[in-house]
Motif scaffolding. Structure first.
Motif, PDB file in Angstrom:
ATOM      1  N   ASP A   1      41.872  40.087  53.341  1.00  0.00           N
ATOM      2  CA  ASP A   1      41.039  41.072  52.885  1.00  0.00           C
ATOM      3  C   ASP A   1      41.085  41.126  51.303  1.00  0.00           C
ATOM      4  OD1 ASP A   1      39.600  41.432  55.367  1.00  0.00           O
ATOM      5  OD2 ASP A   1      40.867  43.180  55.680  1.00  0.00           O
ATOM      6  N   ARG A   2      40.042  41.034  50.827  1.00  0.00           N
ATOM      7  CA  ARG A   2      40.221  41.162  49.143  1.00  0.00           C
ATOM      8  C   ARG A   2      39.119  41.996  48.635  1.00  0.00           C
ATOM      9  NH1 ARG A   2      41.220  36.138  45.686  1.00  0.00           N
ATOM     10  NH2 ARG A   2      41.771  37.856  44.044  1.00  0.00           N
ATOM     11  N   LYS A   3      39.517  42.902  47.648  1.00  0.00           N
ATOM     12  CA  LYS A   3      38.355  43.997  46.988  1.00  0.00           C
ATOM     13  C   LYS A   3      37.790  42.961  45.861  1.00  0.00           C
ATOM     14  CE  LYS A   3      40.204  48.427  48.145  1.00  0.00           C
ATOM     15  NZ  LYS A   3      40.511  49.761  47.435  1.00  0.00           N
ATOM     16  N   ARG A   4      36.564  43.357  45.776  1.00  0.00           N
ATOM     17  CA  ARG A   4      35.631  42.703  44.748  1.00  0.00           C
ATOM     18  C   ARG A   4      34.540  43.633  44.132  1.00  0.00           C
ATOM     19  NH1 ARG A   4      31.295  38.479  46.802  1.00  0.00           N
ATOM     20  NH2 ARG A   4      30.529  40.161  47.405  1.00  0.00           N
ATOM     21  N   VAL A   5      34.343  43.588  42.782  1.00  0.00           N
ATOM     22  CA  VAL A   5      33.251  44.272  42.297  1.00  0.00           C
ATOM     23  C   VAL A   5      32.643  43.513  41.260  1.00  0.00           C
ATOM     24  CG1 VAL A   5      34.923  45.219  40.191  1.00  0.00           C
ATOM     25  CG2 VAL A   5      32.776  46.502  40.991  1.00  0.00           C
ATOM     26  N   GLN A   6      31.277  43.510  41.249  1.00  0.00           N
ATOM     27  CA  GLN A   6      30.343  42.831  40.502  1.00  0.00           C
ATOM     28  C   GLN A   6      29.504  43.599  39.511  1.00  0.00           C
ATOM     29  OE1 GLN A   6      28.389  40.835  43.735  1.00  0.00           O
ATOM     30  NE2 GLN A   6      29.064  38.860  42.898  1.00  0.00           N
ATOM     31  N   PHE A   7      29.298  43.115  38.243  1.00  0.00           N
ATOM     32  CA  PHE A   7      28.645  43.983  37.153  1.00  0.00           C
ATOM     33  C   PHE A   7      28.195  42.992  36.088  1.00  0.00           C
ATOM     34  CE2 PHE A   7      32.923  44.278  36.155  1.00  0.00           C
ATOM     35  CZ  PHE A   7      33.218  44.112  34.925  1.00  0.00           C
ATOM     36  N   ARG A   8      27.573  43.640  35.133  1.00  0.00           N
ATOM     37  CA  ARG A   8      27.224  42.808  34.254  1.00  0.00           C
ATOM     38  C   ARG A   8      27.668  43.644  32.737  1.00  0.00           C
ATOM     39  NH1 ARG A   8      23.456  39.230  35.952  1.00  0.00           N
ATOM     40  NH2 ARG A   8      23.331  38.231  33.879  1.00  0.00           N
TER      41      ARG A   8
END
Length: 235
Positions: free
Chosen positions: A61-68
């Protein structure tokens, strides 16, 4: 530089708090001028911040966040941060979506993902700063606070979205009175009618209508033409 056996090292009184940034150009990253896996420094305002998610990577399990990130000219780049870097954005992702967040990432990595250049952290080597009190962040915040600038997402032919910052200089706007505006709208309406239907002039229509009225009116006697009939001979 080589330190010899008899070299003497001592502390210096010179103190410099600068972090000596070498900020990457968004255009060079997007068009591939900057090579992939090349570590860069990049700064911008966080835009379209997604929720921090927990995903499976190699069975873990790994945390991930996406944005610009958006720069002062309206250019934007895709970002994806993992692990502890994503956790630092978790408070903003949950409750601070509307506030301005200036993000600075040092030693970030460039990679291509689904046909688009994307910035991500280089394992634990990257450094993440959020609304840091440094001259570069202060300068960008002031430039982004200009009320005449706005960010708009534009669809590219490839289906991707591109952010462009449009400048509106209200000092160059043409000033008209209300009467001039009303009059202009009435010119436009007449042109539209004439171009759509091309009706006959009013005087011509009156002449045509009057003739039609003469033929259909019961108050006037219609003119009839007498036709002379020839007698037929009978045997």
């Amino acid at each position: 530089m080589v330190i010899g056996d008899y070299a003497v090292l001592s502390s210096s009184s010179l103190v410099d708090d600068r972090i000596f940034l070498s900020l990457a150009n968004y255009g060079e990253v997007e068009n591939g001028t900057k090579k992939q896996n090349f570590l860069i420094d990049v700064i911008g305002r966080i835009h379209e911040l997604g929720a921090v998610q927990t995903v499976q990577v190699s069975g873990e399990d790994r945390k991930r966040v996406q944005f610009r990130l958006v720069d002062a000219e309206g250019n934007n780049l895709a970002f994806c941060l993992w692990g502890t870097y994503a956790e630092q954005l978790e408070p903003f992702s949950d409750a601070g979506r509307d506030q301005i967040i200036i993000c600075l990432i040092r030693f970030a990595k460039i990679k291509e993902f689904r046909g688009e250049m994307q910035i991500t952290n280089a394992f634990d080597a990257s450094r993440l700063y959020l609304n840091a009190i440094i001259p570069e962040v202060t300068d960008l915040t002031q430039r982004l606070s200009n009320g005449n600038l706005s960010v708009a997402m534009i669809d590219k032919p490839t289906g991707k979205k591109d952010g462009k910052r449009v400048t509106y200089n209200w000092n160059d706007a043409e000033i008209k009175t209300i009467s001039e505006v009303v009059e202009a709208n009435q010119v436009m309406m007449l042109d539209q009618i004439s171009s759509d239907e091309c009706p006959a002039p009013i005087t011509k229509r009156k002449e045509d209508d009057s003739g039609l009225h003469d033929l259909t009116s019961t108050s006037k006697k219609q003119c009839t033409k007498l036709i002379k009939q020839e007698k037929t001979k009978t045997d």
